[in-house]
Write a protein that holds these residues in place. Structure first.
Motif, PDB file in Angstrom:
ATOM      1  N   CYS A   9       0.828  -1.215   0.072  1.00  0.00           N
ATOM      2  CA  CYS A   9      -0.103  -0.216   0.033  1.00  0.00           C
ATOM      3  C   CYS A   9       0.818   1.306  -0.013  1.00  0.00           C
ATOM      4  CB  CYS A   9      -0.850   0.058   1.193  1.00  0.00           C
ATOM      5  SG  CYS A   9      -2.311  -1.127   1.107  1.00  0.00           S
ATOM      6  N   SER A  10       2.117   1.122  -0.232  1.00  0.00           N
ATOM      7  CA  SER A  10       2.948   2.382  -0.043  1.00  0.00           C
ATOM      8  C   SER A  10       2.685   3.372  -1.312  1.00  0.00           C
ATOM      9  CB  SER A  10       4.396   1.964   0.071  1.00  0.00           C
ATOM     10  OG  SER A  10       5.023   1.204  -1.113  1.00  0.00           O
ATOM     11  N   ASN A  75      -1.922  -7.470  -3.618  1.00  0.00           N
ATOM     12  CA  ASN A  75      -1.575  -6.674  -4.721  1.00  0.00           C
ATOM     13  C   ASN A  75      -0.001  -6.368  -4.637  1.00  0.00           C
ATOM     14  OD1 ASN A  75      -1.793  -3.863  -5.988  1.00  0.00           O
ATOM     15  ND2 ASN A  75      -0.821  -3.266  -4.131  1.00  0.00           N
ATOM     16  N   VAL A  78       6.403  -6.545  -8.076  1.00  0.00           N
ATOM     17  CA  VAL A  78       7.506  -6.075  -8.650  1.00  0.00           C
ATOM     18  C   VAL A  78       7.574  -6.493 -10.286  1.00  0.00           C
ATOM     19  CG1 VAL A  78       8.805  -5.951  -6.661  1.00  0.00           C
ATOM     20  CG2 VAL A  78       9.282  -8.031  -8.060  1.00  0.00           C
ATOM     21  N   VAL A 125      -4.121  -9.715  -7.846  1.00  0.00           N
ATOM     22  CA  VAL A 125      -3.698  -8.715  -8.876  1.00  0.00           C
ATOM     23  C   VAL A 125      -2.579  -9.618  -9.801  1.00  0.00           C
ATOM     24  CG1 VAL A 125      -2.725  -6.369  -9.524  1.00  0.00           C
ATOM     25  CG2 VAL A 125      -4.199  -6.753  -7.251  1.00  0.00           C
ATOM     26  N   GLY A 126      -3.435  -9.628 -11.070  1.00  0.00           N
ATOM     27  CA  GLY A 126      -2.643 -10.271 -12.033  1.00  0.00           C
ATOM     28  C   GLY A 126      -2.127  -9.047 -13.109  1.00  0.00           C
ATOM     29  N   TYR A 140       8.296 -11.656 -15.498  1.00  0.00           N
ATOM     30  CA  TYR A 140       7.262 -11.138 -15.202  1.00  0.00           C
ATOM     31  C   TYR A 140       6.010 -11.640 -15.253  1.00  0.00           C
ATOM     32  CZ  TYR A 140       3.811  -7.618 -13.836  1.00  0.00           C
ATOM     33  OH  TYR A 140       2.577  -6.905 -13.465  1.00  0.00           O
ATOM     34  N   LYS A 144       3.061 -13.921 -13.113  1.00  0.00           N
ATOM     35  CA  LYS A 144       1.556 -13.420 -13.075  1.00  0.00           C
ATOM     36  C   LYS A 144       0.654 -14.610 -13.741  1.00  0.00           C
ATOM     37  CE  LYS A 144       1.667  -9.489 -10.941  1.00  0.00           C
ATOM     38  NZ  LYS A 144       1.013  -9.077  -9.747  1.00  0.00           N
ATOM     39  N   ALA A 173       0.159   0.746 -16.588  1.00  0.00           N
ATOM     40  CA  ALA A 173      -0.345   1.926 -15.630  1.00  0.00           C
ATOM     41  C   ALA A 173       0.953   2.878 -15.360  1.00  0.00           C
ATOM     42  CB  ALA A 173      -0.820   1.630 -14.415  1.00  0.00           C
ATOM     43  N   ARG A 177       4.283   3.862  -9.257  1.00  0.00           N
ATOM     44  CA  ARG A 177       5.781   3.520  -9.402  1.00  0.00           C
ATOM     45  C   ARG A 177       6.319   2.259 -10.135  1.00  0.00           C
ATOM     46  NH1 ARG A 177       6.808   3.773  -3.493  1.00  0.00           N
ATOM     47  NH2 ARG A 177       8.042   2.268  -3.892  1.00  0.00           N
TER      48      ARG A 177
END
Ligand SMILES: NC(=O)c1ccc[n+]([C@@H]2O[C@H](COP(=O)([O-])OP(=O)(O)OC[C@H]3O[C@@H](n4cnc5c(N)ncnc54)[C@H](OP(=O)(O)O)[C@@H]3O)[C@@H](O)[C@H]2O)c1
Length: 247
Positions: A9-10, A75, A78, A125-126, A140, A144, A173, A177
């Motif tokens: 959640c950061s 969620n 990386v 979260v995929g 990655y 997923k 997105a 970050r």
């Protein structure tokens, strides 16, 4: 009042989802590797807990401190943008430790309370890269894709317990970050021989018009958490919806 626990959640999707549930009067347990209260609005319904999903002790302590949870949102994740040839097995394992084993470990830790209570929802979260492949994202994507397959089988396994398991599938997105994080694990993951190809591939990705916003993901998580008739696979974001529809 229901309680949601969200990992990572950061920033990005996790932060926006925590905000979204707080605004709708849920109890929110926002977990972060480095807890920071100041990123979220002050609220009597908010608890911020330390949690690194790759650390068994951290998981145990967070789950003990959290108490009763209605919805788990896996969620934390990386990214890794690299040519497979230039990616060490150590880096491969690091990606899987967070994206894949982290999700499995959190689910394992909270599942007993869900099955005993015969209620609850697990939301993973995929990524839309598992619906449409892109180069230089093989590790990655594999991390997923494992989560997509895990989610779908587990959903069937838990139906008899009235525990719902869903997959949110975000598109690209740029506002989170994630983009800077994809370079963190492996700053030089693209060998010279791949550079020209990589630049052309990046340009194609950047030119794509539609993107996903954090709010799209928060809304999709909310929908799965609150609507028992909602489908188990939810593309989030205009690009992800278009990819899902084109399949
Ligand atoms: N952005 C995209 O294009 C995109 C597209 C599809 C899917 N996704 C997925 O969406 C999820 C959220 O990504 P985002 O875009 O919001 O990126 P982000 O802003 O980088 O957020 C990722 C979050 O995961 C946390 N995290 C990383 N490793 C962790 C660990 N070991 N334990 C606990 N938390 C950890 C990060 O915490 P720290 O601050 O401590 O690093 C950060 O809070 C990820 O699963 C990602 O794979 C992203």
């Amino acid at each position: 009042m229901k309680t949601v626990l969200i990992t990572g959640c950061s920033s990005g999707f996790g932060l926006e989802t925590a905000r979204y549930f707080l605004e709708r009067d849920w109890n929110v347990i926002a977990t972060m590797r480095m807890p920071r209260e100041d990123v979220l609005p002050r609220s009597a319904h908010l608890r911020v807990l330390a949690l690194d999903v790759t650390d068994a002790r951290s998981i145990r302590e967070a789950v003990d401190a959290a108490g009763s949870i209605d919805v788990l949102v896996n969620n934390a994740g990386v990214g890794l943008l690299s040519a497979f040839e230039g990616t060490s097995m150590e880096t491969v394992r690091q990606v899987f430790e967070t994206n894949t084993f982290g999700t499995l470990a959190m689910t394992h830790a909270l599942l007993p309370q869900f099955t005993q209570r015969r209620s609850g929802a697990i939301i993973n979260v995929g990524s839309a890269v598992t619906l449409k492949s892109f180069p230089l994202l093989s590790i990655y994507t594999a991390s997923k894709a494992a989560i997509m397959a895990f989610t779908e089988s587990l959903a069937l396994e838990l139906e008899a317990f009235d525990v719902r398991v869903g997959l949110i599938i975000p598109g690209r997105a740029p506002e989170t970050r994630f983009g800077e994080n994809v370079q963190r694990l492996l700053p030089n993951g693209i060998p010279q021989a791949y550079q020209a190809f990589a630049q052309a591939a990046f340009a194609t990705i950047e030119q794509a018009g539609d993107v996903t916003h954090s709010l799209d993901v928060a809304q999709a998580v909310w929908r799965f958490a609150t609507d028992t008739a909602c489908p188990a696979r939810l593309p989030a974001g205009a690009d992800a919806v278009a990819i899902a529809e084109s399949r």
